[in-house]
Design an enzyme around this catalytic site. Structure first.
Site, PDB file in Angstrom:
ATOM      1  N   GLY A   1       1.203  -1.467   0.102  1.00  0.00           N
ATOM      2  CA  GLY A   1      -0.287  -0.336   0.224  1.00  0.00           C
ATOM      3  C   GLY A   1       0.209   0.995  -0.121  1.00  0.00           C
ATOM      4  O   GLY A   1       1.875   1.272   0.852  1.00  0.00           O
ATOM      5  N   GLU A   2       0.162   2.282  -0.618  1.00  0.00           N
ATOM      6  CA  GLU A   2       0.980   3.502  -0.419  1.00  0.00           C
ATOM      7  C   GLU A   2      -0.279   4.423  -0.064  1.00  0.00           C
ATOM      8  O   GLU A   2      -0.817   4.885  -1.294  1.00  0.00           O
ATOM      9  CB  GLU A   2       1.738   4.146  -1.845  1.00  0.00           C
ATOM     10  CG  GLU A   2       2.461   5.265  -2.284  1.00  0.00           C
ATOM     11  CD  GLU A   2       4.468   4.530  -1.594  1.00  0.00           C
ATOM     12  OE1 GLU A   2       4.730   6.006  -1.808  1.00  0.00           O
ATOM     13  OE2 GLU A   2       3.661   3.355  -2.009  1.00  0.00           O
ATOM     14  N   GLY A   3       0.328   5.208   0.735  1.00  0.00           N
ATOM     15  CA  GLY A   3      -0.405   6.541   1.367  1.00  0.00           C
ATOM     16  C   GLY A   3      -0.091   8.204   1.477  1.00  0.00           C
ATOM     17  O   GLY A   3       0.858   7.806   1.049  1.00  0.00           O
ATOM     18  N   GLY A   4      -1.243   8.610   2.147  1.00  0.00           N
ATOM     19  CA  GLY A   4      -0.468  10.337   1.890  1.00  0.00           C
ATOM     20  C   GLY A   4       1.356  10.379   2.368  1.00  0.00           C
ATOM     21  O   GLY A   4       2.037  11.316   2.216  1.00  0.00           O
ATOM     22  N   MET A   5       0.953   9.698   4.128  1.00  0.00           N
ATOM     23  CA  MET A   5       2.126   9.749   5.110  1.00  0.00           C
ATOM     24  C   MET A   5       2.977   8.755   4.802  1.00  0.00           C
ATOM     25  O   MET A   5       4.746   9.395   4.683  1.00  0.00           O
ATOM     26  CB  MET A   5       1.809   9.748   6.637  1.00  0.00           C
ATOM     27  CG  MET A   5       0.524  10.520   6.724  1.00  0.00           C
ATOM     28  SD  MET A   5       0.844  10.346   8.704  1.00  0.00           S
ATOM     29  CE  MET A   5       0.137   9.352   8.467  1.00  0.00           C
TER      30      MET A   5
ATOM     31  N   SER B   1       4.724   4.765   3.590  1.00  0.00           N
ATOM     32  CA  SER B   1       4.074   3.327   2.550  1.00  0.00           C
ATOM     33  C   SER B   1       4.128   2.511   3.234  1.00  0.00           C
ATOM     34  O   SER B   1       4.857   2.208   4.493  1.00  0.00           O
ATOM     35  CB  SER B   1       5.544   3.048   0.857  1.00  0.00           C
ATOM     36  OG  SER B   1       6.371   3.057   2.568  1.00  0.00           O
ATOM     37  N   VAL B   2       3.498   1.082   3.353  1.00  0.00           N
ATOM     38  CA  VAL B   2       2.946  -0.372   3.793  1.00  0.00           C
ATOM     39  C   VAL B   2       3.717  -1.585   3.321  1.00  0.00           C
ATOM     40  O   VAL B   2       3.798  -1.540   2.091  1.00  0.00           O
ATOM     41  CB  VAL B   2       1.677  -0.340   4.194  1.00  0.00           C
ATOM     42  CG1 VAL B   2       1.009  -1.437   4.954  1.00  0.00           C
ATOM     43  CG2 VAL B   2       1.176   0.959   4.336  1.00  0.00           C
TER      44      VAL B   2
ATOM     45  N   LYS C   1       4.513   0.193   8.122  1.00  0.00           N
ATOM     46  CA  LYS C   1       4.067   1.332   7.957  1.00  0.00           C
ATOM     47  C   LYS C   1       5.091   2.339   8.172  1.00  0.00           C
ATOM     48  O   LYS C   1       6.003   2.487   9.396  1.00  0.00           O
ATOM     49  CB  LYS C   1       2.528   2.195   8.821  1.00  0.00           C
ATOM     50  CG  LYS C   1       2.047   3.108   8.107  1.00  0.00           C
ATOM     51  CD  LYS C   1       0.827   3.872   8.641  1.00  0.00           C
ATOM     52  CE  LYS C   1       0.367   4.594   7.195  1.00  0.00           C
ATOM     53  NZ  LYS C   1      -0.908   4.770   7.711  1.00  0.00           N
TER      54      LYS C   1
ATOM     55  N   ASP D   1     -12.087   8.046   8.137  1.00  0.00           N
ATOM     56  CA  ASP D   1     -12.033   7.986   6.998  1.00  0.00           C
ATOM     57  C   ASP D   1     -12.338   6.804   6.833  1.00  0.00           C
ATOM     58  O   ASP D   1     -11.585   5.634   6.003  1.00  0.00           O
ATOM     59  CB  ASP D   1     -10.398   8.868   6.013  1.00  0.00           C
ATOM     60  CG  ASP D   1      -9.699   8.719   4.835  1.00  0.00           C
ATOM     61  OD1 ASP D   1     -11.090   9.700   3.850  1.00  0.00           O
ATOM     62  OD2 ASP D   1      -9.257   7.572   4.978  1.00  0.00           O
TER      63      ASP D   1
END
Length: 371
Positions: A102-106, A108-109, A125, A218
């Site tokens: 996963g790739e998020g705003g803050m 990567s996972v 994370k 969210d």
């Protein structure tokens, strides 16, 4: 702007065709592999292009509905040397990174293998290089603290946390396999009753968080992962990255992370979250998002549709979120050209689906969606 080398230009042009920033980031990272310089050049080019500036309707938005402030392509400069994260990297001496999940705003996972004190697969994370501002570090720490407070089978557990050898925050959490809520329900062709039974479990998990003083802020399908265990669908709520503690003291740090920021995802965002002055966000924001989820589980679409949002400019999205009054779920179904396919996904005929949704379910959904 200088032209990229032919192979990189091809990757760049292919990435521009991907509408979701999250999927775009995954594609670029996977294609570039371990060539971090090429990855940086392509990401820089994407940032400079219009293609990287579109609002991602199902990705988190931070700071006045400008996704570039908290997107996969941050423009922040890091005060530390870039931490090259690749498969095989060891974090904190006991977590071997295997692959990105996963790739998020803050950050990567990563899927990782823990070596001690127990051997198991975990999700790691990691905060992104360039995202180590005081605001982001505060949010990252808040997520870790929020998860540590909770103990519920419907919420992914946090196991560990700290700093990498390069000084970047990380935490290790339960690795949750499965599919996003709506995707799982449609693939399994769950009936309305089965969807409601699953939804009740999700509500219980959110209630547990609320009782611990945590608002998710969210809630959306991709943050609720469903898998089958012993023949039964089991849901887990993940990604408390936007979580906010209720009744927390308003220190300088919490003011910096709360005051004057729009936090959430447009399609699932409550009206009060669409305001920049959102210091008084409470549990009702999550109730609203749960109402959106239930609406989608019943009708196959969100109250404020993707098509509706795409018709307007970014500045109008806040007004839509705050003012648009959606039709009741049964009314939306009656006027939908896709009713036959929506009913088929729910293993029911169209007429029975409309009758099942009208009445109590209409009332519950619309109560949750009240402005």
């Amino acid at each position: 702007m200088s032209q990229l080398p032919p192979d990189e230009q091809a990757i760049f042009e292919q990435a521009l065709k991907i509408p979701s920033l999250e999927e775009q980031a995954k594609f670029v990272a996977k294609t570039c592999g371990e060539d971090l310089q090429m990855l940086k050049r392509i990401r820089d080019r994407l940032r400079a292009s219009d293609g990287a500036k579109e609002i991602t309707l199902d990705s988190p938005v931070i700071g006045g509905l400008d996704v570039t402030q908290d997107s996969d392509f941050t423009t922040a400069e890091s005060s530390q040397p870039e931490f090259a994260v690749t498969p095989g990297t060891i974090v904190a001496g006991r977590y071997k990174l295997l692959e990105t999940i996963g790739e998020g705003g803050m950050g990567s996972v990563w899927l990782a293998q823990q070596s001690e004190p127990v051997k198991r697969k975990v999700a790691i994370k990691l905060i992104k290089p360039g995202m180590d501002s005081r605001q982001v570090l505060a949010r990252f720490d808040a997520e870790r603290q929020a998860l540590a407070l909770m103990d519920h089978p419907g919420i992914a557990k946090v196991f560990d946390g700290g700093l990498t050898d390069q000084g970047r925050p990380f935490f290790a959490m339960e690795y949750v396999q499965g599919a996003p809520l709506t995707e799982y329900c449609d693939q399994a062709r769950l009936s309305v009753r089965e969807r409601l039974e699953l939804f009740v479990v999700i509500c219980q998990a959110v209630q547990h968080a609320h009782q611990k003083g945590i608002i998710h802020r969210d809630l959306k399908p991709s943050n609720i992962i469903v898998r089958k265990v012993d023949g039964k669908a089991v849901a887990k709520v993940i990604d408390f990255g936007l979580a906010k503690a209720m009744h927390q003291p308003l220190t300088e740090q919490t003011l910096h992370t709360a005051h004057g920021m729009v936090v959430g995802t447009p399609l699932y965002m409550s009206p009060e979250q669409a305001l920049s002055e959102n210091l008084d966000i409470d549990t009702r924001a999550d109730i609203y998002s749960l109402g959106v989820l239930l609406y989608e589980l019943l009708t196959g679409t969100t109250p404020l549709t993707r098509a509706k949002i795409k018709e307007v400019v970014a500045t109008e999205i806040v007004r839509l979120i705050r003012e648009f009054e959606p039709p009741k779920p049964s009314t939306r179904l009656s006027s939908s050209e896709s009713l036959p396919s929506v009913a088929a996904m729910r293993s029911i005929d169209p007429a029975h689906l409309k009758r099942n949704v009208s009445g109590d379910l209409d009332w519950v959904v619309m109560k949750a969606l009240e402005k």
